[in-house]
Design a protein around this motif. Structure first.
Motif, mmCIF file in Angstrom:
data_model
loop_
_atom_site.group_PDB
_atom_site.id
_atom_site.type_symbol
_atom_site.label_atom_id
_atom_site.label_comp_id
_atom_site.label_asym_id
_atom_site.label_seq_id
_atom_site.Cartn_x
_atom_site.Cartn_y
_atom_site.Cartn_z
ATOM 1 N N ASN A 37 6.901 -3.433 1.201
ATOM 2 C CA ASN A 37 7.531 -2.590 0.188
ATOM 3 C C ASN A 37 7.252 -3.072 -1.233
ATOM 4 O O ASN A 37 7.403 -2.311 -2.180
ATOM 5 C CB ASN A 37 9.042 -2.501 0.424
ATOM 6 N N SER A 38 6.857 -4.329 -1.389
ATOM 7 C CA SER A 38 6.613 -4.871 -2.723
ATOM 8 C C SER A 38 5.141 -4.813 -3.125
ATOM 9 O O SER A 38 4.764 -5.400 -4.136
ATOM 10 C CB SER A 38 7.112 -6.313 -2.794
ATOM 11 N N LEU A 39 4.307 -4.108 -2.362
ATOM 12 C CA LEU A 39 2.890 -4.001 -2.693
ATOM 13 C C LEU A 39 2.711 -3.313 -4.041
ATOM 14 O O LEU A 39 3.392 -2.338 -4.350
ATOM 15 C CB LEU A 39 2.143 -3.198 -1.630
ATOM 16 N N GLN A 40 1.785 -3.848 -4.830
ATOM 17 C CA GLN A 40 1.495 -3.271 -6.134
ATOM 18 C C GLN A 40 -0.010 -3.165 -6.313
ATOM 19 O O GLN A 40 -0.785 -3.868 -5.656
ATOM 20 C CB GLN A 40 2.065 -4.148 -7.252
ATOM 21 N N LYS A 41 -0.423 -2.316 -7.229
ATOM 22 C CA LYS A 41 -1.837 -2.157 -7.534
ATOM 23 C C LYS A 41 -2.390 -3.490 -8.027
ATOM 24 O O LYS A 41 -1.775 -4.175 -8.836
ATOM 25 C CB LYS A 41 -2.022 -1.086 -8.604
ATOM 26 N N GLY A 42 -3.539 -3.881 -7.489
ATOM 27 C CA GLY A 42 -4.179 -5.128 -7.889
ATOM 28 C C GLY A 42 -3.911 -6.295 -6.955
ATOM 29 O O GLY A 42 -4.567 -7.328 -7.061
ATOM 30 N N ASP A 43 -2.969 -6.164 -6.022
ATOM 31 C CA ASP A 43 -2.700 -7.238 -5.055
ATOM 32 C C ASP A 43 -3.886 -7.389 -4.105
ATOM 33 O O ASP A 43 -4.490 -6.405 -3.681
ATOM 34 C CB ASP A 43 -1.448 -6.939 -4.223
ATOM 35 N N THR A 44 -4.223 -8.616 -3.782
ATOM 36 C CA THR A 44 -5.250 -8.891 -2.778
ATOM 37 C C THR A 44 -4.533 -9.077 -1.445
ATOM 38 O O THR A 44 -3.626 -9.895 -1.339
ATOM 39 C CB THR A 44 -6.039 -10.159 -3.145
ATOM 40 N N ILE A 45 -4.957 -8.316 -0.447
ATOM 41 C CA ILE A 45 -4.236 -8.302 0.832
ATOM 42 C C ILE A 45 -5.180 -8.561 2.001
ATOM 43 O O ILE A 45 -6.398 -8.533 1.854
ATOM 44 C CB ILE A 45 -3.498 -6.955 1.043
#
Length: 85
Positions: A37-45
């Protein structure tokens, strides 16, 4: 009283299973839900399939990822396993 004594090992076994198996699994599931739920644009996953990518866009149930080759892929949020630091 005698019946309670005879049921004590079974009750003790359920308590041990709860604290050793069920409770830690519930805590882990809660942490994964919070992370997704805390995913944001620019996160590396990393996805559950092992794909390493960067988040390009986040929707209610889906995430658009960009790989190193520049490909845009759409995944369900539930497919995200981890956020790399």
């Amino acid at each position: 009283m005698e019946m309670l004594v005879s049921l004590a090992p079974i009750i003790l076994m359920f308590v041990i299973f709860y604290f050793l198996l069920i409770r830690p699994q519930q805590k882990r599931q809660k942490q994964v839900r919070e992370m997704q739920n805390s995913l944001q644009k620019g996160d590396t996953i990393v996805t559950i399939g092992g794909l390493h990518a960067t988040v390009h866009a986040v929707d209610e149930n889906t995430v658009v990822l960009i790989t190193e080759g520049g490909s845009k892929l759409t995944y369900d949020r539930s497919a995200i396993r981890d956020i790399n630091k």
